[in-house]
Design an enzyme around this catalytic site. Structure first.
Site, PDB file in Angstrom:
ATOM      1  N   ASP A 106     -35.887 -69.513   4.409  1.00 56.22           N
ATOM      2  CA  ASP A 106     -35.297 -68.694   5.490  1.00 56.22           C
ATOM      3  C   ASP A 106     -34.118 -67.853   5.011  1.00 56.22           C
ATOM      4  OD1 ASP A 106     -37.013 -69.931   7.538  1.00 56.22           O
ATOM      5  OD2 ASP A 106     -35.749 -71.692   7.272  1.00 56.22           O
ATOM      6  N   HIS A 156     -41.512 -64.947   7.814  1.00 53.91           N
ATOM      7  CA  HIS A 156     -40.689 -63.883   7.232  1.00 53.91           C
ATOM      8  C   HIS A 156     -40.425 -62.817   8.296  1.00 53.91           C
ATOM      9  CE1 HIS A 156     -41.865 -64.957   2.802  1.00 53.91           C
ATOM     10  NE2 HIS A 156     -41.235 -65.916   3.452  1.00 53.91           N
TER      11      HIS A 156
END
Length: 420
Positions: free
Chosen positions: A13, A41
């Site tokens: 992340d 994403h």
């Protein structure tokens, strides 16, 4: 032109999607080299805000070939839904290709993933429940089904029936409903038919791109601290998100990769279980999480948040030899007068900057130094030289402790909010 690997240097992340989307505007080929739809994403550009799970973040460049490499595990039905969502938003997906050597995530992998998490109880790993781990387990155990096998429906149905006999026995043993082999096969074959000639041998495509000196991006999923071999095992993913894994998972000779970008947030986050030394709790954690909108792109779970951990990022650098760092979400720290920064751990009364093994890491205490905040908004800054001196000093401290220079700086979620 260099082949560039974009690698997460924390727990995942970090903003790899944003960096890939930015660099992909001038790329010829973008390859996802490992993982599955457990990835999330987030990309913000002129088309809108997108959360990509399987599709490479280069999909917004209509001239770039986007490849799901053989190192990935692919849920074909999920992929079809993701492509349809993109098409409804006006994004062409015509240039997507799926390696016929990638492995399939089958419905039983999803069922077994969720069963395993349930049975682990309080010792659960915190997986996304997407079937990724069981699919890689079958790959290693030589029970996996590769994408090319859908080309022979009769043989494929026989494989499904044979594999499902064993999987159903496990599901029923723990009180879960068995799966129907005909329905499973029908669903996968229907998705494969939609993908049609997008399923190809990707090696000739990659080889041709390299021969033409094309600009190639390798997009990783998750980060070094979740690497199967070098992460906080067993709280890890089932593949290798390091630059070394990019070579195998994409089909790129190692010596062709000459640029490795390590992506870090200006602080730390994690989704899932396992030791996370700089983790904040209580109101302090809530304030940072809400300011940064730290919720999982795949699961929606609130992310664990903490201060920057240079030990973890340096560990990633030692494994990847980053040519540069991309520091994202620096703007999140605008409101802090003073910023704790973890440069080492205290372990059994001694200081260390090495990453210990998982059980030992659980005993480690972060050693903080305090850096001065800049207490002014940097969103909207368009040049590095316009950054406040204290923000520059913060970036310099990251570069110094990690051991790699800062090449890109994120000052907002949009593609354009990146200083080069």
């Amino acid at each position: 032109m260099p082949v560039t690997a974009i690698v997460g240097a924390q727990w995942g992340d970090e903003g790899k999607g944003k960096i890939t989307d930015l660099l992909a505007q001038e790329a010829d080929v973008v390859i996802r080299f490992q993982g599955g739809n457990n990835a999330g994403h987030t990309v913000v550009n002129q088309h809108g805000t997108f959360k990509l799970h399987l599709v490479p973040s280069g999909i917004f460049n209509p001239d770039a070939l986007c490849v799901l490499g053989p190192g990935c595990v692919v849920d074909l039905a999920f992929l079809c839904r993701e492509l349809a969502d993109l098409e409804r938003s006006g994004i062409s997906t015509a240039n997507l290709r799926v390696s016929d050597r990638a492995h399939l995530i089958m419905p039983w992998h999803i069922a077994l993933d969720r069963l395993d998490e349930r049975e682990r109880g309080r010792k659960k790993l915190g997986t996304t429940g997407m079937g990724v781990g069981p699919a890689y387990s079958d790959k290693v155990g030589r029970h996996g089904i590769q994408v090319y096998e859908v080309r022979d429906p009769k043989s494929f149905r026989a494989r499904v029936k044979r594999e499902l006999a064993t999987k159903n026995a496990i599901l029923e043993r723990f009180g879960d409903a068995p799966l129907d082999d005909e329905k499973v096969a029908d669903g996968v074959l229907a998705a494969a038919a939609k993908l049609g000639d997008r399923i190809v041998d990707t090696l000739p495509l990659v080889e041709s791109a390299l021969a033409k000196d094309a600009r190639v991006l390798l997009e990783g999923q998750l980060g070094a601290m979740r690497d199967l071999d070098w992460g906080i095992y067993p709280y890890v993913t089932s593949s290798n998100p390091l630059a070394g894994g990019a070579s195998v998972g994409a089909g790129i000779p190692p010596r062709k990769i000459t640029r490795v970008i390590g992506v870090v947030k200006a602080y730390s986050t994690a989704v899932g279980e396992g030791p996370f030394p700089t983790e904040l709790r209580g109101e302090e954690a809530t304030a940072l999480r809400e300011r940064a909108h730290e919720y999982g792109a795949t699961t929606g779970r609130p992310r664990r948040v903490g201060w920057f951990d240079a030990v973890a990022a340096r560990h990633a650098h030692r494994l990847n030899a980053f040519t540069e760092l991309a520091v994202t979400k620096l703007d999140v720290l605008d409101v802090y007068d003073r910023i704790p920064f973890c440069a080492s751990y205290e372990l059994d009364g001694k200081r260390t900057s090495d990453m210990p093994t998982t059980l030992v890491l659980e005993r480690a205490r972060p050693c903080y130094e305090t850096l001065e905040g800049w207490s002014t908004a940097i969103t909207g800054v368009t040049e590095r030289r316009a950054l406040p001196p204290k923000a520059v000093a913060y970036l310099d401290r990251i570069a110094e402790t990690v051991g790699a220079p800062v090449g890109m700086i994120g000052v907002g979620p949009e593609r354009a909010a990146t200083l080069l």
